[in-house]
Design an enzyme around this catalytic site. Sequence first.
Site, PDB file in Angstrom:
ATOM      1  CB  SER A 240      -0.958  -0.081   1.166  1.00 15.65           C
ATOM      2  OG  SER A 240      -1.832   0.979   1.125  1.00 15.65           O
TER       3      SER A 240
ATOM      4  CG  ASP B 224      -6.029  -3.126  -4.071  1.00 16.10           C
ATOM      5  OD1 ASP B 224      -6.442  -2.165  -3.743  1.00 16.10           O
ATOM      6  OD2 ASP B 224      -4.887  -3.831  -3.540  1.00 16.10           O
TER       7      ASP B 224
ATOM      8  CG  HIS C 247      -5.582  -2.430  -0.319  1.00 13.59           C
ATOM      9  ND1 HIS C 247      -4.756  -2.472  -1.126  1.00 13.59           N
ATOM     10  CD2 HIS C 247      -5.215  -1.876   0.872  1.00 13.59           C
ATOM     11  CE1 HIS C 247      -3.770  -1.636  -0.653  1.00 13.59           C
ATOM     12  NE2 HIS C 247      -3.897  -1.351   0.541  1.00 13.59           N
TER      13      HIS C 247
END
Length: 219
Positions: free
Chosen positions: A119, A185, A197
């Site tokens: 991320s 995602d 995610h």
Amino acid sequence: MTPQAFAATNTGSFFDRLRNARAAAGASGTGQNAAGCSDVELVFARGTGEPQGLGIVGQPLARALATELPGRTVGSFAVVYAAASNQSSAGPGATNMSQHITQVAQACPDTQFVIGGYSQGATVTDIAMGIKGVGTAGQAIPADLTARVAAVVVYGNPLGLQRKTIAQASPAFGAKAKEFCNTGDPVCGNGNNFAAHLAYPRNGTVQQGAQFAAGQFGG
């Protein structure tokens, strides 16, 4: 050093331990067998909002990488940065990643690196690779250390929202990079399923990432 997931809280403490270990062993400080030096080090940046450490993706990745490289000692370092929700900490995170790699590379001339992130941690990694326009300003890994980075593994990379890949954006690192973006995602693929995610630790991609990285060492 036995295979482990070392989640450092600051770079100073790591190098204090490295110096102390070498002094105790009477090591010269050169070569992969010097006390405190691992053959391979995973340098990983956690995702937004996670507490300091390797995070939900980095921890299993460190374990899997050690398993995939049984003939080598494998250490790990958790990038020290705020992982702030406004994403402004990515640049400082990249600086921490780059500076740590520089320091370890100098202290341990035969250590090779696997870098990556999840991320916002993937953005940290992008900036450290010198990719422009992906976040706040940060220090990149010095060009003369590019060859010491054997593999790049990232998960849920926001670079995908620009319809770019590391292979496209980084000539220096692209050929040794593996990116994972789950279908749906929203962070990397313009989807609308946030559960996608969060699925990387349990959908097999961590193991795939470790296998890819090990393959860069011939493992």
